[in-house]
Design a protein around this motif. Structure first.
Motif, PDB file in Angstrom:
ATOM      1  N   GLN A 213      85.621  33.217  68.417  1.00  0.00           N
ATOM      2  CA  GLN A 213      86.234  31.928  68.696  1.00  0.00           C
ATOM      3  C   GLN A 213      85.537  30.826  67.893  1.00  0.00           C
ATOM      4  N   GLY A 214      86.337  30.039  67.234  1.00  0.00           N
ATOM      5  CA  GLY A 214      85.809  28.961  66.395  1.00  0.00           C
ATOM      6  C   GLY A 214      85.408  29.406  65.010  1.00  0.00           C
ATOM      7  N   GLN A 215      85.156  30.707  64.842  1.00  0.00           N
ATOM      8  CA  GLN A 215      84.652  31.174  63.553  1.00  0.00           C
ATOM      9  C   GLN A 215      85.737  31.250  62.492  1.00  0.00           C
ATOM     10  N   ALA A 216      86.936  31.675  62.885  1.00  0.00           N
ATOM     11  CA  ALA A 216      88.003  31.870  61.903  1.00  0.00           C
ATOM     12  C   ALA A 216      88.295  30.588  61.140  1.00  0.00           C
ATOM     13  N   ALA A 217      88.390  29.468  61.871  1.00  0.00           N
ATOM     14  CA  ALA A 217      88.669  28.190  61.207  1.00  0.00           C
ATOM     15  C   ALA A 217      87.507  27.776  60.315  1.00  0.00           C
ATOM     16  N   GLN A 218      86.279  27.979  60.795  1.00  0.00           N
ATOM     17  CA  GLN A 218      85.107  27.626  59.993  1.00  0.00           C
ATOM     18  C   GLN A 218      85.032  28.482  58.736  1.00  0.00           C
ATOM     19  N   VAL A 219      85.304  29.785  58.888  1.00  0.00           N
ATOM     20  CA  VAL A 219      85.308  30.682  57.737  1.00  0.00           C
ATOM     21  C   VAL A 219      86.351  30.224  56.728  1.00  0.00           C
ATOM     22  N   GLN A 220      87.522  29.832  57.213  1.00  0.00           N
ATOM     23  CA  GLN A 220      88.570  29.383  56.295  1.00  0.00           C
ATOM     24  C   GLN A 220      88.135  28.130  55.545  1.00  0.00           C
ATOM     25  N   ASP A 221      87.456  27.211  56.229  1.00  0.00           N
ATOM     26  CA  ASP A 221      86.960  26.001  55.559  1.00  0.00           C
ATOM     27  C   ASP A 221      85.960  26.348  54.462  1.00  0.00           C
ATOM     28  N   VAL A 222      85.047  27.273  54.761  1.00  0.00           N
ATOM     29  CA  VAL A 222      84.058  27.676  53.758  1.00  0.00           C
ATOM     30  C   VAL A 222      84.735  28.398  52.601  1.00  0.00           C
ATOM     31  N   MET A 223      85.708  29.262  52.917  1.00  0.00           N
ATOM     32  CA  MET A 223      86.446  29.938  51.848  1.00  0.00           C
ATOM     33  C   MET A 223      87.150  28.939  50.948  1.00  0.00           C
ATOM     34  N   ASN A 224      87.737  27.906  51.542  1.00  0.00           N
ATOM     35  CA  ASN A 224      88.414  26.885  50.735  1.00  0.00           C
ATOM     36  C   ASN A 224      87.436  26.204  49.784  1.00  0.00           C
ATOM     37  N   ALA A 225      86.244  25.878  50.294  1.00  0.00           N
ATOM     38  CA  ALA A 225      85.233  25.247  49.444  1.00  0.00           C
ATOM     39  C   ALA A 225      84.771  26.191  48.341  1.00  0.00           C
ATOM     40  N   GLU A 226      84.511  27.453  48.715  1.00  0.00           N
ATOM     41  CA  GLU A 226      84.102  28.443  47.709  1.00  0.00           C
ATOM     42  C   GLU A 226      85.196  28.633  46.660  1.00  0.00           C
ATOM     43  N   ASN A 227      86.450  28.724  47.120  1.00  0.00           N
ATOM     44  CA  ASN A 227      87.560  28.958  46.196  1.00  0.00           C
ATOM     45  C   ASN A 227      87.702  27.826  45.188  1.00  0.00           C
ATOM     46  N   ALA A 228      87.462  26.594  45.634  1.00  0.00           N
ATOM     47  CA  ALA A 228      87.551  25.462  44.719  1.00  0.00           C
ATOM     48  C   ALA A 228      86.480  25.574  43.634  1.00  0.00           C
ATOM     49  N   HIS A 229      85.244  25.893  44.028  1.00  0.00           N
ATOM     50  CA  HIS A 229      84.180  26.084  43.043  1.00  0.00           C
ATOM     51  C   HIS A 229      84.474  27.286  42.144  1.00  0.00           C
ATOM     52  N   PHE A 230      84.917  28.377  42.763  1.00  0.00           N
ATOM     53  CA  PHE A 230      85.206  29.611  42.030  1.00  0.00           C
ATOM     54  C   PHE A 230      86.270  29.348  40.960  1.00  0.00           C
ATOM     55  N   ALA A 231      87.322  28.618  41.346  1.00  0.00           N
ATOM     56  CA  ALA A 231      88.404  28.323  40.415  1.00  0.00           C
ATOM     57  C   ALA A 231      87.902  27.512  39.227  1.00  0.00           C
ATOM     58  N   ALA A 232      87.062  26.512  39.502  1.00  0.00           N
ATOM     59  CA  ALA A 232      86.529  25.688  38.415  1.00  0.00           C
ATOM     60  C   ALA A 232      85.604  26.499  37.513  1.00  0.00           C
ATOM     61  N   MET A 233      84.785  27.352  38.110  1.00  0.00           N
ATOM     62  CA  MET A 233      83.818  28.132  37.332  1.00  0.00           C
ATOM     63  C   MET A 233      84.484  29.247  36.539  1.00  0.00           C
ATOM     64  N   LEU A 234      85.663  29.675  36.987  1.00  0.00           N
ATOM     65  CA  LEU A 234      86.360  30.761  36.308  1.00  0.00           C
ATOM     66  C   LEU A 234      86.743  30.376  34.881  1.00  0.00           C
ATOM     67  N   GLY A 235      87.003  29.086  34.669  1.00  0.00           N
ATOM     68  CA  GLY A 235      87.362  28.619  33.323  1.00  0.00           C
ATOM     69  C   GLY A 235      86.202  28.055  32.535  1.00  0.00           C
ATOM     70  N   ALA A 236      84.997  28.132  33.083  1.00  0.00           N
ATOM     71  CA  ALA A 236      83.828  27.547  32.425  1.00  0.00           C
ATOM     72  C   ALA A 236      83.249  28.496  31.373  1.00  0.00           C
ATOM     73  N   PRO A 237      82.447  27.972  30.439  1.00  0.00           N
ATOM     74  CA  PRO A 237      81.885  28.807  29.367  1.00  0.00           C
ATOM     75  C   PRO A 237      81.037  29.971  29.869  1.00  0.00           C
ATOM     76  N   GLU A 238      80.308  29.767  30.968  1.00  0.00           N
ATOM     77  CA  GLU A 238      79.452  30.843  31.471  1.00  0.00           C
ATOM     78  C   GLU A 238      80.273  32.078  31.863  1.00  0.00           C
ATOM     79  N   ALA A 239      81.382  31.852  32.556  1.00  0.00           N
ATOM     80  CA  ALA A 239      82.230  32.976  32.948  1.00  0.00           C
ATOM     81  C   ALA A 239      82.875  33.623  31.733  1.00  0.00           C
ATOM     82  N   ARG A 240      83.301  32.802  30.776  1.00  0.00           N
ATOM     83  CA  ARG A 240      83.891  33.374  29.561  1.00  0.00           C
ATOM     84  C   ARG A 240      82.896  34.264  28.842  1.00  0.00           C
ATOM     85  N   GLU A 241      81.637  33.833  28.779  1.00  0.00           N
ATOM     86  CA  GLU A 241      80.593  34.647  28.148  1.00  0.00           C
ATOM     87  C   GLU A 241      80.364  35.935  28.929  1.00  0.00           C
TER      88      GLU A 241
END
Length: 258
Positions: A213-241
């Protein structure tokens, strides 16, 4: 088919079935698993779920060719690509989920275990979360859940370095129920699933819901934050390398990046 699903005596078994590619996961496979989990939620005959692979390989993580081919959609979390649909479906699953892992479990192959209710590993299991090695960041709320389960320092070692660790180490980190000989793994998982099927279904679902209880929503919030960073980093030079080095079968050189 790369994902096999079978319902037998109240147990849905979802099996990675792409051994020639070490069960590397494509977007189509994520979609199939998301659809299977959602269907199981609506099917009253399903009372427990097993996620598994082959005796020597759970999954090598994302299929990098498919991953890069679909990078534009993956880099747009608001479009809810299949990988995010699977993450959400597993996080929101109200029925007990058992993981039975033999061999390598790379990347999401390890992070998905944090969302399963019961986790059984074969003694040959090798886990890793190599996001930093790919110029990326944690996914699937692992940046929150692993420190909670294992403690900050032990989680930092696994997430910052991204190195392989054994079934016994995973047991010590607190997200594994038992380590078994490889030839006993699936039978044990099935026996546990049968025990769950024999219990009152509502009692099992409510107990899981109360623990989470309470965890599912919190997990989704953290996933959203991670996904935003992940998406930005996916196109960055480090990932391309990192991806270029992978396909060229060489060690990446990150020394040029700050």
């Amino acid at each position: 088919m790369d994902i096999l699903t079978q319902i037998e005596q109240g147990v849905l078994t979802i099996t990675f079935n792409r051994p020639e590619k070490k069960n590397a996961i494509t977007q189509a496979m994520y979609q199939a698993m998301a659809d299977a989990l959602r269907a199981a939620e609506q099917d009253n005959t399903v009372r427990a779920i097993i996620l598994t692979g082959q005796p020597g390989i759970f999954t090598a993580g994302n299929d990098l060719e498919d991953f890069m081919k679909n990078a534009a959609s993956i880099a747009n979390p608001s479009a809810v690509p299949p990988v995010y649909q699977f993450m959400r479906a597993l996080n929101e699953c109200g029925k007990p989920v058992i993981a039975a892992v033999s061999g390598a479990a790379v990347g999401i192959g390890t992070t998905l275990l944090l969302h399963c209710d019961l986790v059984y590993l074969a003694d040959n299991a090798k886990l890793s979360m190599p996001f930093s090695q790919l110029g990326l960041c944690p996914e699937f709320a692992s940046s929150m859940m692993l420190p909670r389960m294992a403690g900050y320092q032990r989680a930092a070692e696994k997430l910052l370095l991204g190195e392989n660790f054994s079934a016994e180490e995973a047991m010590q980190l607190g997200f594994v129920n038992k380590v078994l000989p490889a030839d006993e793994l699936l039978a044990h998982a099935r026996a546990v699933a049968d025990k769950l099927v024999a219990l009152p279904a509502k009692s099992v679902r409510v107990t899981k819901a109360l623990m989470r209880q309470g965890q599912a929503a919190q997990v989704q919030d953290v996933m959203n934050a991670e996904n935003a960073h992940f998406a930005a980093m996916l196109g960055a030079p480090e990932a391309r390398e990192a991806f270029t080095a992978f396909f060229q079968k060489r060690k990446p050189d990150f020394s040029q990046f700050d």
